[in-house]
Structures are given as C-alpha cells and as structure tokens.
Design a protein around this motif. Structure first.
Motif, mmCIF file in Angstrom:
data_model
loop_
_atom_site.group_PDB
_atom_site.id
_atom_site.type_symbol
_atom_site.label_atom_id
_atom_site.label_comp_id
_atom_site.label_asym_id
_atom_site.label_seq_id
_atom_site.Cartn_x
_atom_site.Cartn_y
_atom_site.Cartn_z
ATOM 1 N N PRO A 9 40.011 -64.180 32.405
ATOM 2 C CA PRO A 9 41.376 -63.347 31.698
ATOM 3 C C PRO A 9 42.169 -63.879 30.973
ATOM 4 O O PRO A 9 42.373 -65.371 31.199
ATOM 5 C CB PRO A 9 41.719 -62.658 32.797
ATOM 6 N N LEU A 10 42.871 -63.531 29.915
ATOM 7 C CA LEU A 10 43.804 -64.323 29.011
ATOM 8 C C LEU A 10 44.904 -64.727 29.645
ATOM 9 O O LEU A 10 45.530 -65.775 29.514
ATOM 10 C CB LEU A 10 44.301 -63.361 27.989
ATOM 11 N N LEU A 11 45.250 -63.985 30.811
ATOM 12 C CA LEU A 11 46.524 -64.426 31.724
ATOM 13 C C LEU A 11 46.095 -65.791 32.407
ATOM 14 O O LEU A 11 47.296 -66.628 32.271
ATOM 15 C CB LEU A 11 46.962 -63.180 32.579
ATOM 16 N N SER A 12 45.040 -65.963 33.045
ATOM 17 C CA SER A 12 44.635 -67.195 33.673
ATOM 18 C C SER A 12 44.727 -68.501 32.711
ATOM 19 O O SER A 12 45.166 -69.471 32.927
ATOM 20 C CB SER A 12 43.576 -67.270 34.330
ATOM 21 N N LYS A 13 44.145 -68.184 31.426
ATOM 22 C CA LYS A 13 44.190 -69.165 30.461
ATOM 23 C C LYS A 13 45.651 -69.467 30.012
ATOM 24 O O LYS A 13 46.127 -70.752 29.815
ATOM 25 C CB LYS A 13 43.546 -68.998 29.074
ATOM 26 N N MET A 14 46.494 -68.524 29.688
ATOM 27 C CA MET A 14 47.816 -68.965 29.516
ATOM 28 C C MET A 14 48.718 -69.636 30.787
ATOM 29 O O MET A 14 49.553 -70.331 30.384
ATOM 30 C CB MET A 14 48.669 -67.458 29.397
ATOM 31 N N ALA A 15 48.337 -69.048 31.821
ATOM 32 C CA ALA A 15 48.880 -70.172 32.982
ATOM 33 C C ALA A 15 48.512 -71.237 33.182
ATOM 34 O O ALA A 15 49.268 -72.290 33.348
ATOM 35 C CB ALA A 15 48.442 -69.412 34.379
#
Length: 108
Positions: free
Chosen positions: A24-30
């Motif tokens: 997910p995009l959120l884990s990449k951003m994290a």
C-alpha cells in the motif's frame, strides 16, 4: 517419425499467473519518511559535532613548578592530551605537572 524426433518428455505448461500484491501507498510513504528522518538526524549529528569542535574556548595553563599561569584561545578539536594548538597556530606541549582549565570564551 519416432527415430527423428526422439522421445519427448511430457510437459504441461501451467498458464496460471501469479498476482503479486503491491504494498500500500501508506507503507511506502512510511518507509521513505523513516529514511528521510534518519538522514536528517545523521546530518544534524554531524553538523553539531562540527560546530562543537570549532567552538573557541579559553584554556588556562597553570604550572605548580614555575608558579605561573597563561591563557590561550583554542578550538576544542585542538586540545589533546600532551599538546594544544592555539587559534593563532602556536603549538604548545604540556608536561605532566601542568594543569589545564577549559572555560567558555567570555565575549565582551
């Protein structure tokens, strides 16, 4: 026909496709945020070390044998065990009996 081609092994090709789940995009951003935070912390640590090493302090050398004291302006990075180097570039070697007092430079 058998002699020309030889015996071919029976192989069956599976045409199933494996679907790879995308993170997910959120884990990449994290992950990118953690890397950026780590690099920022490292740069801050190096910057603070450089700033602290180049801080000018006043070093007072007192000798109990000769009953004299002398004060010099020295960068913190130039204070070593048996010698110091002043801001003016003068190298001073210290004996075992001499005492150093390091104080922050008082600005007037």
């Amino acid at each position: 026909m058998y002699l020309r081609r030889g015996r071919s092994p029976k192989t069956s090709y599976n045409t199933k496709t494996i679907e790879i789940e995308k993170p997910p995009l959120l884990s990449k951003m994290a992950i990118y945020a953690m890397i950026a935070l780590s690099m920022l912390a490292t740069a801050g640590y190096w910057g603070w070390g450089w700033y602290d090493d180049n801080t000018i302090v006043e070093v007072t050398i007192s000798s109990p044998i000769e009953a004299m004291t002398a004060s010099y302006k020295v960068r913190k990075k130039d204070i070593h065990e048996q010698r110091i180097t002043t801001v003016d570039g003068v190298h001073i070697r210290l004996s075992n009996q001499e005492r150093l007092t390091v104080e922050p430079l008082v600005k007037q």
